[in-house]
Design a protein around this motif. Structure first.
Motif, PDB file in Angstrom:
ATOM      1  N   GLY A 194       1.286  -0.132   3.771  1.00 49.67           N
ATOM      2  CA  GLY A 194       0.303  -0.963   4.442  1.00 49.67           C
ATOM      3  C   GLY A 194       0.013  -2.268   3.744  1.00 49.67           C
ATOM      4  O   GLY A 194      -0.981  -2.916   4.037  1.00 49.67           O
ATOM      5  N   CYS A 195       0.864  -2.670   2.834  1.00 51.87           N
ATOM      6  CA  CYS A 195       0.576  -3.865   2.021  1.00 51.87           C
ATOM      7  C   CYS A 195       1.748  -4.821   2.049  1.00 51.87           C
ATOM      8  O   CYS A 195       2.315  -5.164   1.012  1.00 51.87           O
ATOM      9  N   THR A 226       6.546  -0.413  -7.889  1.00 53.60           N
ATOM     10  CA  THR A 226       5.678   0.108  -8.947  1.00 53.60           C
ATOM     11  C   THR A 226       4.543  -0.869  -9.229  1.00 53.60           C
ATOM     12  O   THR A 226       3.400  -0.459  -9.460  1.00 53.60           O
ATOM     13  N   GLU A 227       4.851  -2.164  -9.174  1.00 56.11           N
ATOM     14  CA  GLU A 227       3.827  -3.163  -9.482  1.00 56.11           C
ATOM     15  C   GLU A 227       2.729  -3.196  -8.417  1.00 56.11           C
ATOM     16  O   GLU A 227       1.565  -3.403  -8.729  1.00 56.11           O
ATOM     17  N   VAL A 228       3.133  -2.984  -7.178  1.00 55.74           N
ATOM     18  CA  VAL A 228       2.147  -2.932  -6.086  1.00 55.74           C
ATOM     19  C   VAL A 228       1.685  -1.478  -5.980  1.00 55.74           C
ATOM     20  O   VAL A 228       2.352  -0.649  -5.386  1.00 55.74           O
ATOM     21  N   THR A 229       0.585  -1.169  -6.577  1.00 55.43           N
ATOM     22  CA  THR A 229       0.126   0.226  -6.716  1.00 55.43           C
ATOM     23  C   THR A 229      -0.216   0.838  -5.362  1.00 55.43           C
ATOM     24  O   THR A 229      -0.570   0.125  -4.400  1.00 55.43           O
ATOM     25  N   PRO A 230      -0.109   2.159  -5.233  1.00 55.00           N
ATOM     26  CA  PRO A 230      -0.480   2.827  -3.989  1.00 55.00           C
ATOM     27  C   PRO A 230      -1.897   2.500  -3.539  1.00 55.00           C
ATOM     28  O   PRO A 230      -2.182   2.452  -2.347  1.00 55.00           O
ATOM     29  N   GLY A 231      -2.761   2.242  -4.477  1.00 56.48           N
ATOM     30  CA  GLY A 231      -4.138   1.942  -4.119  1.00 56.48           C
ATOM     31  C   GLY A 231      -4.294   0.677  -3.329  1.00 56.48           C
ATOM     32  O   GLY A 231      -5.195   0.558  -2.493  1.00 56.48           O
ATOM     33  N   SER A 232      -3.415  -0.322  -3.543  1.00 52.17           N
ATOM     34  CA  SER A 232      -3.526  -1.578  -2.821  1.00 52.17           C
ATOM     35  C   SER A 232      -2.861  -1.505  -1.459  1.00 52.17           C
ATOM     36  O   SER A 232      -2.930  -2.453  -0.668  1.00 52.17           O
ATOM     37  N   CYS A 233      -2.211  -0.383  -1.163  1.00 52.05           N
ATOM     38  CA  CYS A 233      -1.555  -0.222   0.136  1.00 52.05           C
ATOM     39  C   CYS A 233      -2.412   0.608   1.079  1.00 52.05           C
ATOM     40  O   CYS A 233      -1.960   1.021   2.126  1.00 52.05           O
ATOM     41  N   VAL A 259       9.890  -7.362   6.192  1.00 54.00           N
ATOM     42  CA  VAL A 259       8.828  -6.416   6.514  1.00 54.00           C
ATOM     43  C   VAL A 259       8.822  -6.119   8.016  1.00 54.00           C
ATOM     44  O   VAL A 259       9.431  -6.833   8.819  1.00 54.00           O
ATOM     45  N   LEU A 260       8.090  -5.076   8.384  1.00 53.90           N
ATOM     46  CA  LEU A 260       8.023  -4.671   9.784  1.00 53.90           C
ATOM     47  C   LEU A 260       7.218  -5.631  10.647  1.00 53.90           C
ATOM     48  O   LEU A 260       7.507  -5.803  11.838  1.00 53.90           O
ATOM     49  N   GLY A 261       6.209  -6.267  10.063  1.00 56.83           N
ATOM     50  CA  GLY A 261       5.231  -7.040  10.819  1.00 56.83           C
ATOM     51  C   GLY A 261       5.769  -7.869  11.972  1.00 56.83           C
ATOM     52  O   GLY A 261       5.345  -7.695  13.132  1.00 56.83           O
ATOM     53  N   PRO A 262       6.715  -8.807  11.750  1.00 49.97           N
ATOM     54  CA  PRO A 262       7.160  -9.672  12.840  1.00 49.97           C
ATOM     55  C   PRO A 262       7.892  -8.955  13.969  1.00 49.97           C
ATOM     56  O   PRO A 262       8.096  -9.537  15.040  1.00 49.97           O
ATOM     57  N   ILE A 321       8.323  -1.941   4.913  1.00 50.20           N
ATOM     58  CA  ILE A 321       9.423  -2.824   4.557  1.00 50.20           C
ATOM     59  C   ILE A 321      10.722  -2.216   5.048  1.00 50.20           C
ATOM     60  O   ILE A 321      10.886  -0.995   5.113  1.00 50.20           O
ATOM     61  N   ILE A 322      11.651  -3.081   5.446  1.00 53.50           N
ATOM     62  CA  ILE A 322      12.966  -2.663   5.930  1.00 53.50           C
ATOM     63  C   ILE A 322      13.957  -2.949   4.808  1.00 53.50           C
ATOM     64  O   ILE A 322      14.160  -4.110   4.440  1.00 53.50           O
ATOM     65  N   VAL A 323      14.541  -1.911   4.265  1.00 48.24           N
ATOM     66  CA  VAL A 323      15.418  -2.051   3.103  1.00 48.24           C
ATOM     67  C   VAL A 323      16.875  -2.022   3.569  1.00 48.24           C
ATOM     68  O   VAL A 323      17.407  -0.979   3.959  1.00 48.24           O
ATOM     69  N   GLY A 324      17.518  -3.172   3.522  1.00 48.62           N
ATOM     70  CA  GLY A 324      18.920  -3.271   3.915  1.00 48.62           C
ATOM     71  C   GLY A 324      19.824  -2.977   2.737  1.00 48.62           C
ATOM     72  O   GLY A 324      20.304  -3.890   2.055  1.00 48.62           O
ATOM     73  N   TYR A 325      20.110  -1.705   2.513  1.00 50.79           N
ATOM     74  CA  TYR A 325      20.841  -1.316   1.303  1.00 50.79           C
ATOM     75  C   TYR A 325      22.333  -1.652   1.360  1.00 50.79           C
ATOM     76  O   TYR A 325      23.040  -1.536   0.367  1.00 50.79           O
TER      77      TYR A 325
END
Length: 455
Positions: free
Chosen positions: A391-392, A448-455, A409-412, A424-428
Motif C-alpha cells: 500500500g505504499c 527492507t528500507e520501506v518498512t511494513p509499517g509505512s505500507c 507500480v499498479l496505480g496507473p 508493484i509489478i516486478v518484471g523479472y
C-alpha cells in the motif's frame, strides 16, 4: 588523382557562393557545433567541396586552414581532413531538457531479457533470406504482411497455442500498439464505439483505443479473472492466459461465458508461451473463432524493437480491419517478417522460447524464495512478471529511484481509481542474466528500507 576518402561525401551547409569566404567558414563552424559534422568524421576534400559549391578550390583550402588553426579541423599530410572535438556543442539545447539518467537496475515489466536475443540464429536466418529472396520483396510490401510469415504463423499458432488460423485471416502489424489502433478504428467504422478493458489493465493500450475514438470502460477482475457478468460493451479486450498486470488466469467457466456473451473479444496473448507450473492454457480463440480476435507479438519472446505483431481475425472483420490497416500507412519491415518466418519454420524460434522459459522460471523461483514471507505475491504461475501487493507505492518508487532501480507500480493501471489496491509489478525477465542477482538484491534492499509499517 581523385580523393578516394571524400569525393563521395554529401554535405549540406545552407550556403551560396555569393555570401563570401567568411560566411562559408561560419557555416562549417555551425555544422560542427550542431553535430551535423560529427567529431572524428572525414570532411569533403577541398576539391570535392569546391566542385559541389561551384567555387575556387583555393577558397575552400583557405577556409579549411583557418578552421584548422581554430581547432575545428585536423589536417594531416596524405590523410583526410577530419573534424576535431573542439567547438562541438557539449550540452543539450535549452529547448530540449535533458532526460533523467537511465537506471542502473531494471525490473520493468513487459520486457524480455534483451541480452538473450538470439543474434546468431537471427543472423543466420537473415543470410538465408538474403540468399534466396527474390528482388520483388524489396519493393512495396504486401499491405497485410508477407505470405511467408502469415503461413508460418498459422502453423506455429495452431500447434503452440491451439489457434485456428488461416493465413488469409492473419494481419501483420507494426507492433501491438499499432494493432490496437487499427482494431479500434475498424470497430469504430463498423459502429462499435465502446471498448471494455479489464480493470486493472495496461493504461497505454486504453489511451490508444481512446485516441482512435473508442469510449473506454472498465470491467473488474478478481481471482478468477474478468467478471464476465459485468461486461456490457460490444467489444472487450482481455488477457485470459495471464492477466496483465495481476497475473490471474481466466477461469474455465468464465471463458465459456465470455465467448457466449455476444461481445467481440480481443484476446491479448502477450506471454502465452511462458507458463511454468502446469500445461499451457490454450488460446480462447479456439472456442469461438468468429467472436475472438487473437493478438500476438514478438515483443516478449524476441524483442520489442522488432515491431512485429499479428492479428487472427474473424471472417466478419477481415475486410474492415484490412482497410483500417491500409489507411494507417504503417508497415513492418518486410525483411524482418521474412527472417521471423525463417526462424519459425526452422525451429530456431521454438528453441529460443524454450531456453527463455527455463531461464525465466529459474528467476521466478529465485525471486519468490527471496521475498519476505509477509508480502502478498500473485501471478507467479506464468509470464514475465509478478505482483507484490503493497500500500505504499510512492515510498517504494522513491526508494527505488534512490537506488537506481526501475520499477513500475499498479496505480496507473486502474481505471476505477477509487477502489484500487496498491502494489508493484516486478518484471523479472528484464535484467540481463549476469545482472539478475544484483538487481534482486537491490529490490530486496528497497523493500527492507520501506518498512511494513509505512505500507
Amino acid at each position: 588523382m581523385a580523393d578516394p576518402w571524400s569525393s563521395s561525401l554529401d554535405v549540406h551547409l545552407g550556403w551560396s557562393p555569393g555570401e563570401g569566404r567568411q560566411s562559408l567558414a561560419d557555416a562549417i563552424r555551425a555544422a560542427i557545433r550542431d553535430g551535423r559534422w560529427q567529431p572524428g568524421a572525414a570532411v569533403p576534400s577541398t576539391r570535392a567541396l569546391a566542385h559541389d559549391l561551384g567555387i575556387a578550390r583555393g577558397t575552400v583550402t583557405r577556409v579549411y586552414a583557418d578552421l584548422a588553426a581554430e581547432g575545428y579541423l585536423l589536417t594531416s599530410q596524405g590523410a583526410p581532413t577530419r573534424v576535431t572535438t573542439a567547438g562541438t556543442r557539449p550540452h543539450p539545447s535549452p529547448s530540449r531538457p535533458a532526460t533523467e539518467p537511465a537506471s542502473r537496475w531494471t525490473l520493468r515489466p513487459g520486457q524480455p531479457d534483451l541480452s538473450a536475443f538470439p543474434r546468431d540464429a537471427w543472423s543466420s536466418a537473415t543470410r538465408r533470406v538474403m540468399q534466396h529472396a527474390p528482388g520483388e520483396v524489396f519493393g512495396y510490401s504486401e499491405p497485410h504482411g508477407t505470405l511467408a510469415l502469415r503461413e508460418a504463423l498459422a502453423r506455429y499458432l495452431g500447434r503452440s497455442r491451439g489457434v485456428l488460423a488461416d493465413p488469409g485471416r492473419i494481419l501483420v502489424c507494426a507492433g501491438f500498439t499499432h494493432a490496437i489502433s487499427v482494431l479500434s478504428r475498424a470497430l469504430l467504422d463498423l459502429g462499435s464505439a465502446e471498448l471494455a478493458f479489464e480493470d486493472p489493465s495496461m493504461w497505454m493500450f486504453r489511451d490508444i483505443a481512446a485516441a482512435a475514438g473508442q469510449r473506454v470502460v472498465g470491467v473488474p477482475v478478481d481471482d478468477d479473472g474478468l467478471q464476465v457478468s459485468k461486461v456490457d460493451s460490444p467489444a472487450v479486450m482481455v488477457t485470459p492466459a495471464h492477466h496483465y498486470p495481476l497475473g490471474v488466469t481466466l477461469a474455465p467457466s468464465r471463458r465459456t461465458a465470455l465467448v457466449r456473451s455476444g461481445a467481440m473479444i480481443i484476446e491479448d496473448d502477450y506471454d502465452g508461451e511462458f507458463r511454468f507450473d502446469r500445461q499451457q492454457v490454450g488460446a480462447l480463440q479456439a472456442l469461438a473463432p468468429e467472436r475472438v480476435v487473437y493478438a500476438g507479438t514478438a515483443s516478449k519472446t524476441l524483442a520489442p524493437a522488432l515491431r512485429l505483431s499479428w492479428l487472427v481475425l474473424p471472417a466478419s472483420l477481415v475486410d474492415p480491419v484490412f482497410a483500417a490497416m491500409s489507411a494507417s500507412g504503417a508497415r513492418p519491415s518486410v525483411v524482418d517478417q521474412l527472417v521471423l518466418a525463417e526462424l519459425l519454420e526452422s525451429g530456431a524460434y521454438d528453441q529460443h522460447v524454450r531456453r527463455c522459459r527455463t531461464e525465466y522460471r529459474r528467476r521466478r523461483d529465485q525471486l519468490v524464495a527471496a521475498l519476505p514471507e509477509h508480502l502478498a505475491v500473485q501471478g507467479i504461475s506464468a509470464g514475465l512478471q509478478l505482483v507484490i501487493r503493497l500500500g505504499c507505492e510512492d515510498e517504494i518508487l522513491a526508494e527505488a529511484r534512490r537506488r537506481s532501480l526501475d520499477l513500475e507500480v499498479l496505480g496507473p493501471h486502474w481505471i476505477n481509481q477509487g477502489d484500487r489496491e496498491g502494489g508493484i509489478i516486478v518484471g523479472y525477465a528484464a535484467p540481463a542474466k549476469h545482472a539478475f542477482s544484483a538487481t534482486l538484491a537491490t529490490l530486496l534492499a528497497t523493500l527492507t528500507e520501506v518498512t511494513p509499517g509505512s505500507c
